[in-house]
Design an enzyme around this catalytic site. Sequence first.
Site: not given
Ligand code: NI
Length: 393
Positions: A76, A134
Site C-alpha cells: 500500500d 500495512e
Molecule cells: Ni512502510
Amino acid sequence: MDILKLVDTQKIIGWRRHLHMHPEVSFKEFETTEYIAQQIAKYPGVEVFRPAKTGLVAVLKGGKPGKTIGLRADIDALPITEEVDLPFASKNPGVMHACGHDCHTAMLLGALDVLHRQKDELKGTVKFIFQHAEEHPPGGALEIVNSGLLDDVEAFYGSHVFVDAPPGEVRAAVGPVTANADVFAINIQGVGTHAALPEKGIDTLLVGTEIVRALHTIIARNVSAFDNAVLTIGTFKAGNAHNIIPDTAEILGTVRTTTQEVREAIVKRINDIVNGICAAYGATAEIDYTYGYDAVNNHGGLCDYFAHIVTAALPHVTIEKLEPMMGGEDFSAYSKIAPALFATIGVGPKEGEFFQAHHPKFCVDEDGLPIGTAIYAAFALHAEQIGSFEKAN
Ligand code: NI
C-alpha cells in the site's frame, strides 16, 4: 551459487516504477493487486489465493520436500502528494509510495522470479505474501493471518527499505525492532461558565493543561532509562471564545513501547494521572486507549540463520545491528503463527540530502533492490538450515 546473478534487476526496476506511478492507499489496492496477479500469472504452477478484498498470497511448491516459508511484502501507499520530479512519479493525485512499499512488492516479485527458475531444486514451499494495508490499523496482516492460509508456515521473513543506510547494508537484530504503537483519546467533562465568573464552573482548559503536563512526566519518571518508550500528545482542543470557560476538552496522543510490561505500566499511569487530576478539580474524563500493532520481535535462531545466509550468499553485503524503531509495523501479526524475522535493506543515497519515509520527497536508490530480492530468495532457498539455528535462542 552467486544468488545476485540470478536476480533480474531490469524486471524488478520495471515493476517498481510501474507500482510507483500507480499508488493506492490502504484497503483500496485494487489495481495494485490486479497488477501483481497479472505478473504472477506469467509463472506456471504458482497458485494465487485472495484472502481479502485486496492483497494476495502466491504459493510456489518446490521439487523437493522441505519447510514452508512465508515471505512478506506490503503493497500500500500513503495519502501524500509526491514532490519528487521523476519520470515515473505518481499519477494518482494525493497518493504516493512514500514508504517504499513499491520496492517491497517489486523485490518479492523478483524473488518469485528467481525461485520459480530454481523450483526443481527448491526444497519445500514458499508462500509469497503481498500484503495490503500495512499503513492503516487494524492492518492487512491480521486479515491474512485470520484466513488460515498461512497456518502451515514454519518461518516468516519480511524487510523494509531504509534510507539511513546505503545499498549493500542490511540491518537486523534479535528482539524488538519496531514498537507497540497505541493511540489514546481523553475526553474531559467540566462545567462551562462565563469567563468573568470562573468560580461558577469547572474549567476543562485548565484541567486539560494539567493533564498534558503530567502525562509528559510518565516517560521521564516512570520508565527505566534502559527501556524504549515514547508518549506524544498530538492534539489538545478546548474552548472557542475568549469570554467562555469551556465545559469539554479533548486530548489525543500515541504511546510507543517495545515491551508488554512497559506498555501496560504506561496505560495504568495514564489512567491514574487523568482520574487523579480530574478528581482534584471536580471534572470527569473518559479514557479510550486503543492497542495498535504489537512490536515486531525478531526470533533469535532466525536472526542467526539470516546472518549466516546473507554472509554466505552475498559476500559484499554488510550486516549491521538494527536499533529498535519506534514506528509501528503489522508484520508482528505473523509471529503469532511461527518465528519471524524483519530486516532493513539499505536504499539511502550515497551522498547528499535525503528525506525519511512518509515525506513527500522520499526517494530511494534502486541499487538496493536486487540485494533485497536476493535475500528474500536466499532465505527460502536455504530454509532446511533454519532448524540448526534454533538452539541459538
Ligand atoms: Ni512502510
